[in-house]
Design an enzyme around this catalytic site. Sequence first.
Site, mmCIF file in Angstrom:
data_model
loop_
_atom_site.group_PDB
_atom_site.id
_atom_site.type_symbol
_atom_site.label_atom_id
_atom_site.label_comp_id
_atom_site.label_asym_id
_atom_site.label_seq_id
_atom_site.Cartn_x
_atom_site.Cartn_y
_atom_site.Cartn_z
ATOM 1 N N GLY A 264 21.365 45.297 62.623
ATOM 2 C CA GLY A 264 22.684 45.233 62.003
ATOM 3 C C GLY A 264 22.876 44.104 61.014
ATOM 4 O O GLY A 264 21.970 43.699 60.288
ATOM 5 N N SER A 265 24.080 43.558 61.009
ATOM 6 C CA SER A 265 24.554 42.696 59.921
ATOM 7 C C SER A 265 23.856 41.353 59.793
ATOM 8 O O SER A 265 24.109 40.625 58.817
ATOM 9 C CB SER A 265 26.058 42.467 60.072
ATOM 10 O OG SER A 265 26.758 43.681 59.898
ATOM 11 N N ILE A 266 23.002 40.981 60.730
ATOM 12 C CA ILE A 266 22.250 39.736 60.531
ATOM 13 C C ILE A 266 21.271 39.878 59.361
ATOM 14 O O ILE A 266 20.687 38.882 58.913
ATOM 15 C CB ILE A 266 21.512 39.282 61.813
ATOM 16 C CG1 ILE A 266 20.596 40.368 62.358
ATOM 17 C CG2 ILE A 266 22.517 38.847 62.873
ATOM 18 C CD1 ILE A 266 19.797 39.928 63.594
ATOM 19 N N TYR A 267 21.119 41.106 58.822
ATOM 20 C CA TYR A 267 20.320 41.323 57.610
ATOM 21 C C TYR A 267 21.072 40.919 56.338
ATOM 22 O O TYR A 267 20.451 40.700 55.285
ATOM 23 C CB TYR A 267 19.941 42.803 57.479
ATOM 24 C CG TYR A 267 18.694 43.211 58.227
ATOM 25 C CD1 TYR A 267 17.482 43.366 57.570
ATOM 26 C CD2 TYR A 267 18.736 43.463 59.596
ATOM 27 C CE1 TYR A 267 16.334 43.761 58.253
ATOM 28 C CE2 TYR A 267 17.603 43.852 60.286
ATOM 29 C CZ TYR A 267 16.401 43.995 59.611
ATOM 30 O OH TYR A 267 15.276 44.384 60.293
ATOM 31 N N LYS A 268 22.384 40.861 56.395
ATOM 32 C CA LYS A 268 23.174 40.648 55.180
ATOM 33 C C LYS A 268 22.817 39.356 54.440
ATOM 34 O O LYS A 268 22.748 39.351 53.198
ATOM 35 C CB LYS A 268 24.658 40.711 55.513
ATOM 36 C CG LYS A 268 25.114 42.127 55.850
ATOM 37 C CD LYS A 268 26.544 42.179 56.351
ATOM 38 C CE LYS A 268 26.909 43.616 56.736
ATOM 39 N NZ LYS A 268 28.233 43.708 57.397
#
Length: 546
Positions: A264-268
């Site tokens: 999820g959003s820890i890739y952003k």
Amino acid sequence: MSVLDRPYEDVWSPRRARIVAVALALVFVVIVGRSAWVVFNSPVRADSGGAVAEVAVRRADIVDREGQLLVTTLQGWSLAADPSAIWDVREVVDGLKTVFPTINTKQITDLLSDKKRRFVWIRRGVSERERKSVKDLGVEALRFVEEPQRVYPNGSLAGHLLGYTNVDGDGLEGIEKIFDERLKQGGEPLRLTIDASVQFVLEEELQGALAQFDMQGATGMVIDVHTGAVRAIASWPFSDPRKRGVEPAAAKTNRALNVRMELGSIYKPLTVAAALEAGELKATDRFNVSAPVKIGSTTVRDPHPLPNASSVTASDIIIHSSNIGSSLIAQRIGPEKLKAFLGNVGLLGGMTIKGPQTASPLTPSEWDQTAMATVAFGHGISVSPLSFAMTYTPFATGGELVTPVFLEPIDPATIQHKRVMSKETADLVLAMLRRTVVEGSGKLAEAPGYEVAGKTGTAEKPTPDGYDPNRNITSFAAIFPASRPQFVVLVVLDEAQPRTGVVRTASVTAAMIAGKVIARAAPLLDVHPVTSTVEAASLRTTEGTP
């Protein structure tokens, strides 16, 4: 006696010599025969048909970075029997069943019924209580054999990492298997980078999460950003090496290394860094995220509206975790450049690790606009948690990626530093991550005095019928202290459902657990808390460099 007389001839001497030679040959035959009997019937030969129980060299110990004992070898007892001396096999088996309830009755009955055998193993590695109980049975045909046994004095602590051996001392899992030849050579203990105290804290907090969340599994790790040294790494449910693999499947699974997850959003932050490096993004650029956008064949939505959604910066997109904003940023650089950046930070495979290996990633079969849009916010790509954790080290080191290290001592000359982004990009993203904790979705991760910077991630789990909104992977990737970065922490929870309330996003699950780990682990890692920017600046020269 006349000189013509024949000299005296001792006719018995050659005969005596032959008799002595024959006698010695017979003695030799007896010795050889007796030796062969010992080899094939004595306790040093296991019933499996040749596994030697006694070893010439004591298997080396395993210790943590401070020398605290994690694994050792001690002399213990194993139970054997002489079938030829047993009158009533059933009575003996029934007696053994009272001491070892899980014993295979048929197998033991068959072994003890073979009267041609003088030695069979009944149970390798018995406790003192079991030994006393067997003695109380009063069966003369049962005997105990002293032999080396691998001992794990801390129970399940670092169980997945350490692994275990079989009863003959052969490494079967984990460090015990990977460094089996080194350990069999004996000598100095094998020293790991693990800090037993930090490992204990991490495992206790993962276990404690169960009191607050109903969850399927969890993993966490603490990594030195300058050397790559893994100071703690855990997977819950924990594995107990003393059980040698006789555990439920959930306990055998090493989620830190061997499970691939969409995080999820820890890739952003990676998407933002990729665009900054490509020269396609500036900190002052603004985006309209007020409505869903269609990119490729997918429509990207935000789970909640952002403040001032019609005009947000990259920092706002990170702080408030906008899927739309992240996809729009990725659209500026295109699929190939995003793929190249993620490959450069090790997420597409190829990372060299001297120690436990990670699962290979699952990546899009085609890097098109659709894949680009979803990967930008952490969907459509699955990697091991350890592989992902390493991608945050460049944000802490001024742009240099390091690889995980599991063995001490660490030679500074052998540390693999790979520049994957500029210092300007790394510092800018790190500042965004700090703001995310101070004013955004990561507030519960704050550990007073330790300046936590980080990002939440909530990913729906994929199923054959599509993504399931009711089953989530929640994660929090952190760096601390932000003013003088030293460690990366990653916590991932599998289907964590709060026991009270309905919110199950990372902001109230993984972020909170990560904050607790940091608050307790930081003092053990000699990180001093600060109360002001002035104090942080004074510590930067002593703590913030390798």
